[in-house]
Design an enzyme around this catalytic site. Structure first.
Site, short mmCIF file in Angstrom:
data_model
loop_
_atom_site.label_atom_id
_atom_site.label_comp_id
_atom_site.label_asym_id
_atom_site.label_seq_id
_atom_site.Cartn_x
_atom_site.Cartn_y
_atom_site.Cartn_z
N ARG A 19 10.74 13.32 20.47
CA ARG A 19 10.05 12.66 19.36
C ARG A 19 8.80 13.40 18.89
O ARG A 19 8.57 13.55 17.69
CB ARG A 19 9.65 11.25 19.83
CG ARG A 19 8.94 10.39 18.82
CD ARG A 19 8.35 9.14 19.52
NE ARG A 19 9.27 8.60 20.49
CZ ARG A 19 10.16 7.64 20.25
NH1 ARG A 19 10.18 7.08 19.07
NH2 ARG A 19 10.97 7.23 21.20
N CYS A 58 24.08 -5.07 4.38
CA CYS A 58 24.35 -6.50 4.49
C CYS A 58 23.95 -7.05 5.84
O CYS A 58 24.79 -7.42 6.66
CB CYS A 58 25.83 -6.76 4.22
SG CYS A 58 26.28 -6.23 2.57
C1 LIG Z 1 14.99 10.60 25.46
C2 LIG Z 1 14.62 11.50 26.54
C3 LIG Z 1 13.64 12.47 26.33
C4 LIG Z 1 12.85 12.59 25.06
O1 LIG Z 1 12.05 11.47 24.84
P1 LIG Z 1 11.01 11.46 23.63
O2 LIG Z 1 10.42 10.09 23.68
O3 LIG Z 1 11.81 11.69 22.40
O4 LIG Z 1 10.03 12.54 23.88
C5 LIG Z 1 13.40 13.37 27.35
N1 LIG Z 1 14.07 13.29 28.53
C6 LIG Z 1 15.00 12.36 28.75
C7 LIG Z 1 15.71 12.34 30.06
C8 LIG Z 1 15.30 11.43 27.79
O5 LIG Z 1 16.23 10.50 28.03
#
Ligand SMILES: *Cc1c(COP(=O)(O)O)cnc(C)c1O
Length: 420
Positions: A277, A344
């Site tokens: 993210r 919807c």
């Molecule tokens: C989803 C996930 C991430 C990334 O998380 P962010 O919140 O997008 O930084 C990293 N490692 C694992 C194992 C994840 O499941």
């Protein structure tokens, strides 16, 4: 009237060229964020490695950008591996995650040269052991651990959350069995331990608690292992979100790890993180066109030409966003309004109760920080077409995913007369 610019381009030009809804990514912003990660995440005591958690936003062009910046990659499915291979992502830099990787997916990974696996449970380790022998291929295994810490935005709880679907408790018999299985194998090697404690984390003490837990396990091993702290770095969706600058946050992770190791006279080979993210979230903006405007007894609605099909997060997590009328920046925001999508579902709301200037049909609406888990979670519900994705930089735009057309909706549909 001031107009929103992204990558030095007025957004109305992008909307005109590529239609709305449209995902716009500011390439420079992504590069700068990655550079901040790289500046902060270094140590003289151990190697460091940043992996991009590509589930946040995975397209070939994105993976090329990640590779060009020297980051590694997390993938969680055969489909994500396929995309990475199509992007020519170096396989030695790909880490395969997931709690239920199928044997077919594992074979696909091994046959294509992947060597880093983050194993979730003992059964998976045993399958990997068998496959590594069959293919006579050496594999590095990280074990995903449940460290009993659950991080939320501004706090964390040390739990009892021992029943998570992800990871193993280090002390459990299953985990010890997994470790033995790796140690006794000719083809598997124990790379280290992994944990991922949450998302949108702002509280550094949650990370510190995770580090302390992981470091405590290292005493049982003679050789230095690696630790992967996972992802979850918080971003700014609204003014209520106050993340630390990335560089500072990752510096603190490194220095806390150094201190925790020094205290116990331990060392590690490599420290890894896997942000998703935080690399793409704030760099993405969704452009919509406002259609009808409606007043109900207690709400004003601006309806947009997309919604939960291009951004499911408000419906799924009550996620909040901010927005602007893209050509009316700086105008007084006098109308309290709910931005609703066209699908919807009553829950198909993009932003509840925000303030905007008075709008007219045809106005462009920009919703900020939609770069993570927007496109990657998009759907064709209501047979909505997935929007295009454009990358912009220094006054130039390039299409990296074309907008779907109706014919795309029927791809894969057959008449069903052929029998198995
Ligand atoms: C989803 C996930 C991430 C990334 O998380 P962010 O919140 O997008 O930084 C990293 N490692 C694992 C194992 C994840 O499941």
């Amino acid at each position: 009237m001031t107009e929103l610019m992204i990558g030095e381009i007025p957004v109305s030009q992008l909307a005109k060229k590529y239609q709305t809804p449209l995902y716009v990514y500011d390439e420079k912003k992504m590069e700068e964020t990655i550079k901040a990660f790289k500046r902060g995440f270094t140590s003289v005591h151990f190697q460091t490695k940043i992996l991009y958690a590509s589930k946040a936003f995975q397209t070939i062009e994105m993976l090329r950008l990640i590779d060009s910046q020297g980051l590694g990659l997390d993938v969680v499915s055969g489909g994500e591996i396929y995309t990475a291979l199509q992007a020519k992502f170096p396989v030695e830099n790909i880490y395969f995650h997931g709690n239920n990787k199928t044997v077919d997916e594992l074979r696909y990974a091994i046959e294509n040269g992947l060597s880093h696996f983050v194993a979730d449970n003992v059964m998976e380790v045993e399958v990997l052991e068998r496959l590594s022998r069959e293919y006579e291929q050496k594999l590095s295994i990280m074990l995903r651990l449940n460290v009993g810490i659950e991080a939320h935005t501004h706090e964390y709880i040390v739990t009892a959350h021992i029943d998570s679907k992800f990871g193993m408790l280090y002390e459990s018999e299953a985990c010890q069995q997994a470790i033995r299985c790796i140690q006794e194998s000719d083809y598997l090697s124990l790379e280290g331990f992994h944990a991922h404690i949450g998302s949108q984390i702002f509280d550094m003490t949650a990370w510190f608690a995770e580090i302390d837990q992981l470091v405590s396990y290292l005493q049982d091993f003679d050789q230095p292992l690696s630790l992967n702290l996972g992802g979850g770095f918080g971003i700014r969706y609204t003014t209520e979100d106050t993340p630390l600058p990335i560089e500072e946050a990752v510096e603190k992770l490194v220095s806390h790890t150094e201190e925790a190791l020094a205290k116990k006279k331990l060392s590690i080979k490599q420290l890894l993180i896997e942000p998703g993210r935080s690399i793409v979230g704030e760099a993405g903006t969704t452009l919509y066109t406002i259609g009808y405007i409606k007043e109900t007894p207690h709400q004003n609605y601006y309806f947009v030409d997309g919604g939960m099909t291009d951004n499911i997060r408000p419906a799924l997590y009550q996620a909040n966003y901010t927005c602007d009328l893209a050509k009316k920046l700086g105008e007084e925001k006098t109308v309290k309004v709910t931005i609703a999508g066209k699908m919807c579902e009553s829950g198909d709301v993009v932003i509840k109760n925000t303030f905007l200037p008075p709008a007219q049909t045809g106005d462009l609406l920009a919703v900020y920080a939609t770069g993570a888990y927007g496109y990657s979670m998009s759907s064709n519900y209501n047979r909505a077409l997935r929007p295009a994705v454009v990358f912009v930089k220094e006054g130039a735009s390039r299409l990296v995913v074309r907008r779907q057309e109706y014919a795309d909706l029927l791809r894969g549909e057959i008449n069903g007369t052929s029998q198995i």
